[in-house]
Design an enzyme around this catalytic site. Sequence first.
Site, PDB file in Angstrom:
ATOM      1  N   ASP A 286       1.192  -1.547   0.146  1.00 17.32           N
ATOM      2  CA  ASP A 286       0.221  -0.203   0.232  1.00 17.32           C
ATOM      3  C   ASP A 286       1.270   0.824  -0.256  1.00 17.32           C
ATOM      4  O   ASP A 286       2.004   1.251   0.459  1.00 17.32           O
ATOM      5  CB  ASP A 286      -0.869  -0.147   1.522  1.00 17.32           C
TER       6      ASP A 286
ATOM      7  N   ASP B 208       0.053   7.426  -9.195  1.00 15.70           N
ATOM      8  CA  ASP B 208      -0.464   7.013 -11.094  1.00 15.70           C
ATOM      9  C   ASP B 208      -2.269   5.915  -9.917  1.00 15.70           C
ATOM     10  O   ASP B 208      -1.914   5.375 -10.496  1.00 15.70           O
ATOM     11  CB  ASP B 208       0.133   6.433 -11.963  1.00 15.70           C
TER      12      ASP B 208
END
Length: 280
Positions: free
Chosen positions: A139, A157
Amino acid sequence: MMDVFFMERDPYAPIRHCYPVEKVLYHGKSQYQEITVFESSHFGRVLVLDGVAQCDEKYEFIYHEFMAHVPLYAHPNPETVLIIGGGDGGVLREVLKHPEVKRAVLVDIDKEVIEVSKQFLPTMACAFDDPRAIILNEDGYKYIQDYENEFDVIIVDSTDPVGFAHVLTTEEFFRYVYRALKDDGIYVGQTESIYYHIEMVRRIQKALRKVFPIVDLYTAVIPGYAGYWWTISVGSKKHQVREPSREVNVQTKLYSEEMHKYAFLPKGFYEKILSDDYKF
Ligand code: SAM
């Protein structure tokens, strides 16, 4: 022959794109999301996550070139780059076109997006084996908390800011980004449609302004994204970002020194749309 269409399930946009499907190449569910790749006559192969088209072979270069080259050319010497998300590999491919880049770390939470992209989207996922690339499956929100003064450029992104991607657009996250950047570092992140998601653009811009001394907004017209006119937010510690700081010499289809300058909104209009009173 019967016509088959794929209709997006975008939880945000007030419109849904509908693509003609020639062939479904992959459909599966990872730990995080539903992943689909299909072939469409005009667009080529299309990557879909949780019912939302992420990129297509025909137009992916627009988004990926502008996400990568605007911050990398605004920076005078981008040696270390962090990409959060970007599992299709398009931003990584563009980042590694810069010989100045010595190390590009890509942190995508979902290993399966990378594996599927390598198999079905080889023109995007073509730089994962570059010796300068480090690929991690974590993460991004947790990863960044361990770093201080480490990166020249950070590019986020990610998928739409819902579910596990939402944290990547919060003030807390931007404080970690600020800390992980070097003294003259630059952050950029995709921040959705200027028309359909203007409230979200404002929220993210306000959060960035609490953290970075220089905040800006540029746009690109992306045929596969709802509303087409897409925003990318910038936070910079030192450098102005509206012009390249070096000679533009990488091979691109659309990005250029001129396009870099024109991608930024005129300052008056930029301030105007950030006001809560402004209505399109
Ligand atoms: N260009 C695309 C778009 O905006 O439509 C984004 C493409 S890229 C495939 C998005 C990636 O972000 C996905 O592979 C997803 O797994 C990743 N992602 C979402 N939230 C994340 C997080 N918190 N940490 C790391 N990666 C994340």
